[in-house]
Design an enzyme around this catalytic site. Structure first.
Site, PDB file in Angstrom:
ATOM      1  N   ASP A 276       0.694  -1.162   0.272  1.00  0.00           N
ATOM      2  CA  ASP A 276       0.150   0.290   0.117  1.00  0.00           C
ATOM      3  C   ASP A 276       0.586   1.317   0.065  1.00  0.00           C
ATOM      4  OD1 ASP A 276       0.637  -0.565   2.295  1.00  0.00           O
ATOM      5  OD2 ASP A 276      -0.757  -0.787   3.314  1.00  0.00           O
TER       6      ASP A 276
ATOM      7  N   ASP B 173      -7.745  -2.542  14.020  1.00  0.00           N
ATOM      8  CA  ASP B 173      -8.681  -2.661  13.958  1.00  0.00           C
ATOM      9  C   ASP B 173      -8.669  -4.316  12.627  1.00  0.00           C
ATOM     10  OD1 ASP B 173      -7.783  -2.154  11.102  1.00  0.00           O
ATOM     11  OD2 ASP B 173      -9.592  -0.180  11.181  1.00  0.00           O
TER      12      ASP B 173
ATOM     13  N   HIS C  12      -7.355  -4.793  10.302  1.00  0.00           N
ATOM     14  CA  HIS C  12      -7.229  -4.364   8.788  1.00  0.00           C
ATOM     15  C   HIS C  12      -6.079  -5.570   8.615  1.00  0.00           C
ATOM     16  CE1 HIS C  12      -4.615  -0.539   9.742  1.00  0.00           C
ATOM     17  NE2 HIS C  12      -3.739  -0.609   8.965  1.00  0.00           N
TER      18      HIS C  12
ATOM     19  N   GLU D  21      -9.425  -1.683   4.654  1.00  0.00           N
ATOM     20  CA  GLU D  21     -10.377  -1.453   6.153  1.00  0.00           C
ATOM     21  C   GLU D  21     -11.569  -2.040   6.425  1.00  0.00           C
ATOM     22  OE1 GLU D  21      -8.714  -0.108   8.014  1.00  0.00           O
ATOM     23  OE2 GLU D  21      -8.320   2.132   7.567  1.00  0.00           O
TER      24      GLU D  21
HETATM   25  C1  GLP Z   1      -0.617  -0.076   8.667  1.00  0.00           C
HETATM   26  C2  GLP Z   1      -0.280  -0.174   7.428  1.00  0.00           C
HETATM   27  C3  GLP Z   1      -0.463  -1.474   7.425  1.00  0.00           C
HETATM   28  C4  GLP Z   1      -0.275  -2.837   9.100  1.00  0.00           C
HETATM   29  C5  GLP Z   1      -0.422  -1.928   9.849  1.00  0.00           C
HETATM   30  C6  GLP Z   1      -0.388  -2.178  11.278  1.00  0.00           C
HETATM   31  O1  GLP Z   1      -1.763   0.960   9.052  1.00  0.00           O
HETATM   32  N1  GLP Z   1      -0.962   0.190   6.490  1.00  0.00           N
HETATM   33  O2  GLP Z   1       0.355  -2.645   6.950  1.00  0.00           O
HETATM   34  O3  GLP Z   1       0.358  -3.684   8.773  1.00  0.00           O
HETATM   35  O4  GLP Z   1       0.142   0.062   9.643  1.00  0.00           O
HETATM   36  O5  GLP Z   1       1.585  -0.984  12.192  1.00  0.00           O
HETATM   37  P1  GLP Z   1       1.617  -1.573  12.838  1.00  0.00           P
HETATM   38  O6  GLP Z   1       3.119  -2.710  12.496  1.00  0.00           O
HETATM   39  O7  GLP Z   1       3.040  -0.180  13.159  1.00  0.00           O
HETATM   40  O8  GLP Z   1       1.598  -2.257  14.093  1.00  0.00           O
END
Ligand code: GLP
Length: 238
Positions: A67, A136, A138, A143
């Protein structure tokens, strides 16, 4: 589903790096699907170290990222392209043209999204997809919604995601509210999936996703339908 409970963040990262390294040893032209966020930082450090020590060769590896924020230029410090360059690509022997991150500045996002899926298809799909999980549930920026979206698409970020990701920006207002994300088809067609989830804050959503109902309200729950998923969890956060 193979669920590994690691004793520490370090162990989680090293275990994940072994899985990625074995994949590349077995298939030097592996197509790796990559994730951003804080969860894979230890994995990327471990891979950079292995590459420096000559234990892993990225020269034939191709990568596709999940993404990118809409509106952020590749050199914006919070863009995911910048994140990947700094935390992984600049530290390993991979050629930049072999790495793809969605273009947050694409003028025609619909055409871009179609091309992104075609590109992944042209590589024969993803061999190993690395995932984190959002608070959440995702994955990528898929989402919670009333349905799963198959194709790469522009996603509206959930307010809880904007809150969670505002820690990386000066203020909440600066967090983009939309992002281009790989859809569920490319993720679910990956031959193997590696989900890393460090920290007690991830525990509840992780186990809901892995053991609860399969529902687009918890996007990661779709992984229950995949035949080859490894999940690594540690109580310790990064
Ligand atoms: C972002 C990314 C996700 C990732 C998520 C969790 O929103 N788009 O791909 O898995 O954050 O982030 P973290 O690893 O910092 O908890």
């Amino acid at each position: 589903m193979n669920i590994i409970i690691a004793d520490s963040y370090r162990q989680l990262s090293d275990t994940a790096a072994e899985i990625v390294a074995n994949q590349i040893k077995n298939k030097p032209d592996t197509v790796l699907g990559l994730a951003t966020g804080s969860s894979p930082l230890g994995l990327y450090d471990a891979l950079a170290k292995m590459c420096e020590d000559g234990k892993i060769d990225f020269s034939r590896v191709r990568t596709v990222n999940l993404d990118e924020y809409v509106g952020l230029a590749p050199d914006h410090p919070q863009s995911y392209r910048y994140f990947m360059d700094k935390n992984l690509f600049d530290r390993i022997n991979i050629r930049r043209e072999m790495t793809k991150v969605p273009d947050g500045l694409a003028s025609d996002t619909d055409a871009f999204c179609k091309d992104y899926d075609s590109y992944i298809d042209s590589l024969g799909g993803i061999d190993l997809q690395v995932l984190g999980i959002g608070p959440d549930g995702h994955i990528g920026f898929n989402e919670p919604d009333g349905h799963f979206t198959a194709a790469t698409h522009v996603a509206e970020l959930d307010p809880s995601t904007v809150d969670a990701n505002s820690r990386f920006f000066e203020s909440r207002d600066e967090v983009p509210k939309t992002a281009i994300t790989m859809g569920m088809r490319a993720i679910m067609q990956a031959k193997k999936i590696l989900l890393i989830a460090p920290g007690k804050a991830k525990k509840e959503i992780l186990f809901k996703a892995l053991e609860g109902d399969i529902t687009p309200r918890i996007p990661a729950s779709v992984l229950q339908l995949h035949r080859d998923v490894t999940v690594i969890y540690s109580d310790e956060n990064r």
